[in-house]
Structure formats: structure tokens, C-alpha cells
Design an enzyme around this catalytic site. Structure first.
Site, PDB file in Angstrom:
ATOM      1  CG  ASP A 192      46.288  46.393  45.409  1.00 23.48           C
ATOM      2  OD1 ASP A 192      46.389  45.999  46.186  1.00 23.48           O
ATOM      3  OD2 ASP A 192      46.954  47.485  44.817  1.00 23.48           O
ATOM      4  CE1 TYR A 233      41.855  44.522  36.931  1.00 21.43           C
ATOM      5  CE2 TYR A 233      42.664  43.293  35.268  1.00 21.43           C
ATOM      6  CZ  TYR A 233      42.428  43.209  36.311  1.00 21.43           C
ATOM      7  OH  TYR A 233      42.653  42.095  37.320  1.00 21.43           O
TER       8      TYR A 233
END
EC number: 5.4.99.12
Length: 431
Positions: free
Chosen positions: A152, A207
Site C-alpha cells: 500500500d 508481514y
């Protein structure tokens, strides 16, 4: 012979043979018949003799023309970077680390200079280093480019992997990095099979989400208290909630892109936990790690956001169980600043090709020190410095009272209201 001389010879041949005719091509009767071919003589002046002259002349002219064109092509090739074209083009993977601040995500938006992405700088460096031709930079499909995961706006990566075909020039990594800014680095390169695709061959992604621990303070506590320290009891509460995400669930409430009955909304989370906190520049931070097969747009940020809302006392723990149902739950989305793609996993590929004697396993153990150094130099300071100056977490925490965790999104919008479905896109932490 130079290219101008070859062109002049070709035009002289055309002028000597006369203009083209629709049926016979150029008038090549000016060329004498080729001797020594073993053919029986024919009477001079007969139609058979004339046809043979035409046939022989055309064959000889065709050979001359073909040789001239081949020499011209070889000359153009040597003048236009033929040295690179002699090099083998091979499928490789690159280990990429970057700080995402100031970029609109990883994936390139071809034809749009308004929203700069990581791939804009990466592809430019590939072209300038000479490992791909310029037209491959304009159309990334020509080099079979594929990223392992999209990230993102503002999201960083310590272990992103991309696959592509390149010329294996000398000092390849050094040349690429010389054309990249310091906050984007190529840390490793490995040869892979010709049909390798970094997205499709990836088994799982890991992540981490780094946040100040005052995010877990109760809602009655000062939301901007940098002296807050996370107690062991609160950390245990956080980890019990994060453990609820493990396994296969319907995560449609954790993305804006999927409906409750879409099969692709079901995702498998291998593990999720919060590590022990640490202090940087007088502020305490903690790191939440999550490993899953794949993630949807904004999924991780919403998973973190809901746990923060529960720990702070804005939402009941029962909301987690309700999220797996078909009702649309209002789940808050944590800021993108602290999200980092740490590593990607290729277990099945490694089992099949990692020890075949031709390819290396994709584990990046030798590059681990460089990955850690990059995080310490570029990723952690960016997260900490931005949080201190822009207060993104504190500002987001102030919006949590606006969420109605006891009602669905439709109910919160009012009777008869429609909740808009956003357009599909790559603006999340999805792969």
C-alpha cells in the site's frame, strides 16, 4: 563495408536491373547467364533462352540482394548495442528492500507520473544499468516481470521478491543499485527456472506491523502519552486476541473488496503474535508479526485495528467472532505507516528445485545481515520519525469512538442506505 556503402550498392543494383513489373519483378535481362551449371545449350534468340536468362538473372540478383541486406542488418546490430544482445537472457529473482514513505505503493501505474511508485524507480534503474532493453521498461510484460506482493501507499518492505528476465551483465547488482536512491536496495539475486513466477510460486508472506505501545493503553488513558509502557498482562491480552486469527476464516469484514459469500474471502493465517516491546528515542514500540498464505487489500491493517479497538475498550471481544459471519461489521483500519513486508516463502519450490544441482534455494540466509542493516538504517527510523512528527497513530486513535462495533455497516449508515463498494485496485497490502 559501412552501412552507407551497402545501401549505395543496393540502389545501384536496382537501377541497373530496371523498374519492377507486376509479374516478373525487376528486369534482370541485363545480367548474364551463370556459367558452369551443366545445362544444355539452347538456340540463341528463342523464347526458351530468354526465359532462362530471366530466371538466372533473378536468382543471381536475389542472392546479391540477400547478402547486402544481411550485411546491413549485422552492421545495424553492432551499432545498436549488439554486444548486449549476444549475452544470455535468463530468469532471475531479485531481493528488494525499500522504505515506502513518499510512494504510492509498490505496483507501477503505467502512463501516470502523478503517483510515483517503487517500481517506477526500480524499472528505471534496470534500464539505465543495461540489464534490460529500453522497450522492456515501457512494457514490463516483455521481461516477464512479476512482484511477489503488492504493498500500500507508504508501506515498506525488507524482503520483497520480484522475478524477471535480464541480461546477465557483469556486476549486475552494483550497477542496478548505482541508479537507485539509498532507500531502495537490491540485496540479492538468484537464478530460477524459466517458468518461475514470484507471485504464483510464493507459499506464504510474513508481514510485521510496528506501532507505539500507547496504542494499547485503555481509552481513559492519555492517547499521546509517550511515557506509557506496556505491561505483561496487557501484552498477554493482545496475544490471546491475535491468536484468534489463526487458521482459516472468512475475512470479508477485513477488506473492502470481497463479499461474505465469495470463496476468495477465506484466507489461512499460519501465525500472528506480538513481540516484546522496545524503546527507541524515548518512545516504546512493539512489533506484531503475521504469516499467512495470502492477504487481501487492507486485511492486516484491519486485523490490527480491531485488536487495538478491543484492548482499548471500544469494542467487545465478541465482535471478533461476529466478524466471521455474513453480517458486515464496522472494522477500523490502522494506519499504513507501520506495515512492512518482512519476507516471502517458497517452500514447495525449494523442495523441488532448491537442491537439484542447478538452482539455489530461495531462503536468503546469506543476505540476512544486509536485510537487518537496511531495516535499522531506513525502515525503523522512518516509522519512528514519522510517528513522532506526524502523530499518525495518535490521530487514528482519536477516530475510534466514531465506530459502532455493535451494528453492521449498513445499520450504521442508516435505514435503506447503501454502502458503496470501492473500485478494485492494488492500493493495499494484498498480493
Amino acid at each position: 563495408m559501412g552501412l552507407p556503402s551497402l545501401r549505395a550498392a543496393a540502389w545501384a543494383l536496382r537501377r541497373a536491373c530496371g523498374p519492377w513489373t507486376p509479374r516478373l519483378g525487376p528486369r534482370l535481362l541485363c545480367l548474364p547467364p551463370m556459367a558452369g551449371n551443366g545445362e544444355a545449350p539452347v538456340p540463341v534468340g528463342t523464347k526458351q533462352e530468354q526465359d532462362r536468362k530471366v530466371r538466372r538473372g533473378w536468382q543471381g540478383a536475389a542472392r546479391i540482394w540477400e547478402e547486402t541486406e544481411q550485411q546491413a542488418k549485422r552492421l545495424r546490430s553492432s551499432e545498436g548495442g549488439g554486444q548486449h544482445r549476444k549475452l544470455p537472457k535468463r530468469k532471475v529473482v531479485l531481493l528488494v528492500a525499500y522504505s515506502g514513505k513518499g510512494y504510492h505503493g509498490m505496483q507501477r501505474n503505467v502512463g501516470s507520473s502523478k503517483f510515483k511508485t517503487i517500481e517506477d524507480d526500480l524499472v528505471s534503474a534496470l534500464v539505465r544499468s543495461g540489464c534490460i532493453p529500453e522497450n522492456h521498461g515501457e512494457d514490463m510484460r516483455k521481461m516477464s516481470f512479476q512482484r511477489c506482493a503488492r504493498t500500500d501507499k507508504g508501506v515498506s518492505a525488507a524482503g520483497q521478491v520480484v522475478s524477471l528476465k535480464v541480461w546477465l551483465i557483469d556486476d549486475l547488482l552494483e550497477k542496478i543499485n548505482s541508479h537507485l536512491p539509498s532507500h531502495i536496495r537490491i540485496l540479492g539475486l538468484k537464478r530460477v527456472t524459466g517458468g518461475f513466477n514470484s507471485k504464483n510460486k510464493c507459499d506464504a508472506r510474513t508481514y510485521f506491523y510496528m506501532l507505539p505501545t500507547f496504542a494499547f493503553a485503555h481509552k481513559d488513558h492519555d492517547a499521546q502519552d509517550e511515557t506509557y509502557r506496556l505491561h505483561a498482562e496487557t501484552l498477554g491480552h493482545v496475544n490471546r486476541l491475535l491468536a484468534c486469527y489463526r487458521g482459516t476464516h472468512n475475512f470479508h469484514n477485513f477488506t473492502s473488496q470481497k463479499g461474505p459469500r465469495e470463496p476468495s474471502a477465506r484466507r489461512y493465517i499460519l501465525d500472528m503474535f506480538c513481540e516484546e516491546p522496545f524503546v527507541r528515542e524515548g518512545m516504546e514500540f512493539a512489533v506484531i508479526k503475521v504469516k499467512g498464505q495470502s492477504f487481501m487489500t487492507h486485511q492486516i491493517r484491519k486485523m490490527v485495528g480491531l485488536v487495538v479497538a478491543i484492548v482499548k475498550g471500544y469494542a467487545p471481544e465478541s465482535v471478533l467472532e461476529r466478524c466471521w459471519g455474513e453480517a458486515k461489521v464496522d472494522v477500523p483500519k490502522a494506519p499504513g505507516l507501520g506495515l512492512v513486508l518482512e519476507r516471502v516463502h517458497f517452500e514447495k519450490y525449494n523442495q523441488r528445485f532448491g537442491h537439484d544441482g542447478l538452482h539455489e534455494p530461495l531462503d536468503w540466509a546469506r543476505e540476512e545481515a544486509e536485510v537487518t542493516a537496511f531495516k535499522e538504517q531506513h525502515i525503523y527510523p522512518t516509522i519512528i520519525g514519522t510517528e513522532r512528527h506526524e502523530r499518525s497513530m495518535a490521530q487514528w486513535l482519536s477516530t475510534l469512538p466514531m465506530h459502532d462495533f455493535s451494528a453492521t455497516a449498513h445499520a450504521a449508515a442508516g435505514p435503506g442506505a447503501k454502502v458503496p463498494r470501492p473500485l478494485e485496485g492494488s492500493d493495499g497490502d494484498s498480493d
